[in-house]
Scaffold this motif. Structure first.
Motif, short mmCIF file in Angstrom:
data_model
loop_
_atom_site.label_atom_id
_atom_site.label_comp_id
_atom_site.label_asym_id
_atom_site.label_seq_id
_atom_site.Cartn_x
_atom_site.Cartn_y
_atom_site.Cartn_z
N HIS A 1 28.73 -0.55 38.02
CA HIS A 1 27.62 -1.02 37.19
C HIS A 1 26.52 -1.71 37.99
CE1 HIS A 1 28.91 -0.19 32.97
NE2 HIS A 1 30.08 -0.06 33.56
N PHE B 1 23.70 -4.40 36.80
CA PHE B 1 24.11 -5.35 35.75
C PHE B 1 23.89 -6.77 36.27
CE2 PHE B 1 27.25 -8.10 33.68
CZ PHE B 1 27.08 -7.77 32.34
N LYS C 1 24.04 -9.71 33.89
CA LYS C 1 24.26 -10.66 32.80
C LYS C 1 25.37 -11.67 33.15
CE LYS C 1 21.12 -8.61 30.33
NZ LYS C 1 20.82 -7.47 31.22
N HIS D 1 24.24 0.89 36.50
CA HIS D 1 24.22 0.38 35.13
C HIS D 1 23.20 1.14 34.29
CE1 HIS D 1 25.22 -2.48 32.06
NE2 HIS D 1 23.97 -2.90 31.94
N LEU D 2 22.05 1.48 34.90
CA LEU D 2 20.96 2.10 34.13
C LEU D 2 20.42 3.37 34.79
CD1 LEU D 2 19.04 -1.19 33.19
CD2 LEU D 2 20.18 0.33 31.56
N GLU E 1 28.93 7.41 31.77
CA GLU E 1 27.78 7.59 30.87
C GLU E 1 26.56 6.81 31.35
OE1 GLU E 1 30.48 5.99 30.14
OE2 GLU E 1 30.04 4.07 29.17
N HIS E 2 26.79 5.76 32.13
CA HIS E 2 25.65 4.99 32.65
C HIS E 2 24.94 5.69 33.81
CE1 HIS E 2 26.25 0.99 30.60
NE2 HIS E 2 27.36 1.62 30.28
N LEU F 1 21.83 8.63 32.34
CA LEU F 1 20.91 8.18 31.29
C LEU F 1 19.55 8.85 31.42
CD1 LEU F 1 21.65 4.32 31.26
CD2 LEU F 1 22.57 6.09 29.74
N ASN F 2 18.98 9.23 30.30
CA ASN F 2 17.57 9.64 30.17
C ASN F 2 17.20 10.97 30.80
OD1 ASN F 2 17.33 7.11 28.95
ND2 ASN F 2 16.67 6.13 30.84
N PHE G 1 32.65 -6.09 35.94
CA PHE G 1 32.98 -7.10 34.93
C PHE G 1 34.14 -6.59 34.08
CE2 PHE G 1 29.45 -4.50 33.34
CZ PHE G 1 29.96 -4.02 32.15
N PRO H 1 30.94 -6.68 27.66
CA PRO H 1 31.42 -7.43 28.83
C PRO H 1 32.08 -8.75 28.43
CG PRO H 1 29.18 -6.67 29.18
CD PRO H 1 29.53 -6.34 27.76
N ASP I 1 24.62 -6.89 25.86
CA ASP I 1 24.52 -6.94 27.33
C ASP I 1 24.68 -5.56 27.95
OD1 ASP I 1 24.07 -9.58 27.36
OD2 ASP I 1 26.02 -10.19 28.12
N ILE I 2 24.90 -4.57 27.11
CA ILE I 2 25.16 -3.20 27.55
C ILE I 2 24.07 -2.32 26.94
CG2 ILE I 2 26.77 -1.26 27.10
CD1 ILE I 2 27.81 -3.03 29.27
N PRO I 3 23.55 -1.35 27.70
CA PRO I 3 22.51 -0.50 27.12
C PRO I 3 23.03 0.39 25.99
CG PRO I 3 23.13 0.29 29.31
CD PRO I 3 23.83 -1.02 29.10
N LYS J 1 15.09 6.32 24.85
CA LYS J 1 15.69 6.17 26.18
C LYS J 1 16.83 5.15 26.05
CE LYS J 1 12.31 7.79 29.25
NZ LYS J 1 12.72 8.30 30.54
N ALA J 2 17.61 5.00 27.10
CA ALA J 2 18.62 3.94 27.09
C ALA J 2 17.89 2.60 27.00
CB ALA J 2 19.46 4.00 28.34
N LEU K 1 25.24 6.72 24.21
CA LEU K 1 26.23 6.26 25.20
C LEU K 1 27.58 5.99 24.55
CD1 LEU K 1 23.33 5.14 26.32
CD2 LEU K 1 24.80 3.83 27.85
#
Lengths: 329, 116
Positions: free
Chosen positions: A79, A82, A84, A119-120, A147-148, A151-152, A282, A295, B66-68, B81-82, B105
């Motif tokens: 991740h 991340f 947080k 993470h993204l 899945e992270h 994305l997009n 995490f 998390p 805290d997670i997309p 988008k995410a 997701l």
């Protein structure tokens, strides 16, 4: 790892969690057992048809892979990006995981990363992980996406970075020292209300991929989302995993390695040992023990005990796989 | 003095009523004041899970986790988008109907918008 092996001699029978696994027991599926540890880890050894699992607090004597022809490490759910409260320093904990790998008595043949590298899905996140993993004492790193990581862009960037020589959304197989490794993708084209999914094209490929192998070939399957229904209410399972596993029924030894749920867990069913690895980033709550799988915030001094590295050793010829989880403390 | 102080107030009121009347008389559908409804994403769920809104409503989703998460309609009519923490997505629903959607997701997260 060193620390854990030093305790080997002190292993007491009380620490042993015994599970019988019929070596030829493809039809004997009656004996199922699910074990979960949060915060410690599991050591697993199959010998003569009996699988023994031990808590990390009392490891049995095991040669640390010295007698094995192949050992490798599983990392998962880094991740990167991340930031947080559950872990503001995912760079630091991934580096700690790599330090653990580099402290192994024998360098692993390779590392398997079971997804959620980023993470993204940001290029900088992938770059950071690649840079950190370069310092690992190993020859190769194999990935499957989480899945992270897709994305997009429907996984386009993931394939550009990690997809060389793979099929479809990034699935592939390779052989190492007589063990057949299969990396699968179950995070694409997810359907409303559903779980992880392989899809028809990938299942067809898998059937063909293992068809030519002799039934004595040890198989290691790795994918992001668990292949067994850990907790479907939280999406912790794969819709068409039963079909995937049906192609592996005839093999004497099948190990399935997953990530996604950020905690170590094992299940043994017939010839298949399922194993999920801890995250390097995490922890997440035990199934159903929180309002959501988000998390888990733990005191800073406990965090690293909930993150981890998995060391898997295959002893060729005896068809033995040992799985050792190690936390980052 | 008092009278002159009050006079502008009445003028303002008169103008307000006049303009209100004129607006409701002359308004075409695309000049209606836009209404907006908020859906929160909290603890891996959409809240409220079902909303019923008049046509022309804009729905605004905000991710508080805290997670997309993402907002994807079952028939791919809309797809965000995410969304990272605190990020938002809006979509305007012009046609009546039931619009089911989920998180791309975490597809166990499902919800719907009913447009009347």
């Amino acid at each position: 790892m060193h620390k854990n092996h030093a305790r080997d001699a002190k292993a007491a029978p009380d620490n042993e969690l015994l599970h019988q696994q019929d070596r030829d027991g493809i039809d004997r599926r009656g004996f199922l057992k699910c074990m979960a540890w949060a915060g410690t880890g599991a050591f697993c050894l199959i010998q003569g048809g009996v699988l023994r699992s031990y808590s990390l607090d009392g490891l049995p004597s095991f040669g640390g892979g010295h007698h094995a022809e192949l050992s490798f490490v599983q990392l998962s759910d880094s991740h990167m990006g991340f930031d947080k409260a559950a872990n503001p320093d995912v760079v630091g904990t991934l580096k700690a995981a790599v330090d653990k790998v580099n402290a192994l008595p024998l360098p692993p043949a390779f590392i398997l990363h079971t997804g959620d590298i980023s993470h993204l899905s940001k290029p900088s996140e992938f770059d950071t992980v690649d840079q950190i993993l370069k310092s690992a004492r190993t020859n190769d790193v194999f990935f499957v996406p989480g899945e992270h990581d897709v994305l997009n862009d429907e996984g386009k960037q993931y394939l550009e970075r990690y997809g060389k020589g793979t099929q479809g959304a990034g699935w592939y197989s390779f052989d190492k020292n007589g063990v057949h490794f299969v990396g699968l993708v179950n995070v694409m084209n997810l359907k409303a209300g559903g779980l992880g999914s392989f899809g028809g094209e990938q299942l067809e490929w898998l059937e063909k991929d293992v068809k030519h192998l002799s039934k004595s070939t040890p198989i290691v399957v790795f994918a992001h989302i668990p292949l067994w229904s850990v907790y479907p209410e939280w999406g912790w399972g794969t819709d068409d995993s039963a079909q995937a596993l049906s192609y592996l029924k005839r093999f004497g030894s099948v190990t399935v390695l997953n990530g996604h749920i950020h905690q170590t867990m094992q299940k043994i069913e017939g010839n298949v040992t399922f194993h999920t690895a801890a995250s390097t980033a995490f922890p997440q709550p035990k199934p159903g023990q929180a309002p959501s799988p988000g998390p888990m915030k733990v005191p800073a001094d406990q965090l690293r005990s909930l993150l981890g590295v998995t060391d898997v050793t295959a002893v060729h010829g005896k068809h033995t796989l040992a799985v050792t989880d190690s936390n980052l403390t | 003095m008092k009278k002159t102080r009050f006079l502008p107030f009445w003028i303002v009121m008169f103008l307000f009523v006049l303009s209100f009347g004129a607006n409701s008389f002359a308004a075409s559908p695309d000049q209606k004041p836009a209404s907006e409804v908020v859906v929160k994403i909290d603890n891996f769920s959409f809240s409220p899970a079902t909303i019923t809104v008049p046509a022309g409503t804009t729905v605004r989703w905000t991710n508080n986790d805290d997670i997309p998460h993402s907002v994807v309609s079952d028939n791919k009519l809309f797809k965000s988008k995410a969304l990272d923490t605190d990020e938002q997505f809006t979509y305007k629903f012009d046609q009546p109907g039931t619009y089911s959607y989920f998180c791309g997701l975490h597809p166990k997260m499902t919800a719907k918008v009913v447009v009347q």
